[in-house]
Write a protein that holds these residues in place. Structure first.
Motif, short mmCIF file in Angstrom:
data_model
loop_
_atom_site.label_atom_id
_atom_site.label_comp_id
_atom_site.label_asym_id
_atom_site.label_seq_id
_atom_site.Cartn_x
_atom_site.Cartn_y
_atom_site.Cartn_z
N VAL A 38 0.86 -1.24 -0.05
CA VAL A 38 -0.02 0.13 -0.03
C VAL A 38 0.91 1.14 -0.01
O VAL A 38 1.55 1.64 1.14
CB VAL A 38 -1.10 -0.03 1.23
N MET A 175 -13.05 -9.32 2.52
CA MET A 175 -11.80 -8.40 3.02
C MET A 175 -12.56 -7.87 4.43
O MET A 175 -13.75 -7.65 4.46
CB MET A 175 -11.76 -7.22 2.09
N MET A 177 -11.24 -5.20 7.74
CA MET A 177 -10.09 -4.40 8.64
C MET A 177 -10.10 -5.02 9.97
O MET A 177 -11.11 -5.08 10.73
CB MET A 177 -10.53 -3.14 8.75
N ILE A 235 -0.13 -4.14 2.93
CA ILE A 235 0.86 -3.44 4.02
C ILE A 235 1.24 -2.33 3.38
O ILE A 235 1.75 -2.05 2.37
CB ILE A 235 1.92 -4.70 4.20
N SER A 237 2.74 0.90 5.99
CA SER A 237 3.83 1.55 6.88
C SER A 237 4.89 0.54 7.27
O SER A 237 6.15 0.90 7.37
CB SER A 237 3.53 2.10 8.24
#
Ligand code: PLP
Length: 241
Positions: A38, A175, A177, A235, A237
């Motif tokens: 990401v 999906m 979160m 992914i 950070s």
């Protein structure tokens, strides 16, 4: 500070090690687990380092950014001499408004955030017009918190069935979160819930052969996601910090 090539390689190595550990714990094959990088936080220059590191699945959470990045990258790829580890593929991981459906279909991006029939119908209609197929995940709200996006668990099977029946739309998986709280127990619970839903839908043959992916796990919780059965990690950070 701008991220360096070395930094990305080192971070990727750490991430792969942690994926391998989680797979060993749960007797999974690490080859089953793919990484979507990401790229929302990095400078466009750095995208070439991501490609050099062997990652070709790229994600953005905002459509304007995704469009701009894809355009820049297209120009770069035309000039690039080194071979890639596969074809570059874009993933729209953030919330998508219906009026942006066309842009996503234009780019041939995979949408991880479909959580309403109306959005799915719009994507389907655009895909039909353009004679393409758009890959989508159904986003489910599996945490106990009031998250803004994602269909409720109780409504998810019905919505998945409807998505699977739309023309030129390929439902490739589910999906979720992890909870914002980042509490490991709550996170594990949410991921396991998604896997159970997935298995239930597979048993009912929803989505057919193409329905086989679980997009869950981000920088803060991907080892837990892998233990719970994730096949696609989103992914940012952890790769770029
Ligand atoms: C930003 C984002 C990610 C990546 O987040 P990190 O915590 O930086 O790994 C994954 N999924 C979605 C939907 C995002 O918006």
């Amino acid at each position: 500070m701008a991220v360096t090539r070395k930094r990305i390689e080192k971070n990727l190595q750490t991430i792969r090690e942690r994926i391998a550990e989680a797979c060993e714990k749960t007797r999974r094959d690490p080859e089953e687990v793919r990484i979507v990088a990401v790229t929302k936080s990095i400078e466009s220059e750095a995208i070439r380092y991501v490609l050099d590191a062997g990652l070709v699945e790229l994600g953005e959470s905002r459509i304007q950014q995704l469009t701009a990045r894809a355009e820049e990258l297209g120009t770069y790829l035309q000039r690039r001499r080194q071979p890639l580890d596969g074809e570059v593929r874009w993933h729209m991981v953030g919330h998508l408004q219906r009026n942006k459906a066309k842009a996503v279909v234009d780019l041939g991006a995979t949408v991880h955030s479909v959580d309403s029939l109306r959005l799915a119908e719009e994507l389907s209609a655009r895909a039909v017009t353009q004679e393409r197929t758009v890959e989508v995940y159904l986003q489910v709200n599996c945490s106990q918190e009031d998250q803004k996006y994602g269909v409720a668990v109780g409504a998810s099977v019905h919505l998945a069935e409807m998505l699977a029946s739309l023309p030129n739309l390929s439902l490739v998986g589910l999906m979720t979160m992890g909870p914002l709280s980042q509490d490991p127990d709550a996170t594990r619970h949410a991921f396991i819930r998604l896997r159970e839903l997935f298995e239930e839908m597979r048993k009912e043959k929803i989505g057919g052969e193409s329905f086989r992916k679980l997009s869950m796990g981000m920088s803060g919780d991907y080892p837990l996601a892998v233990e719970a059965g994730a096949t696609v990690l989103r992914i940012g950070s952890a790769l770029f910090e």
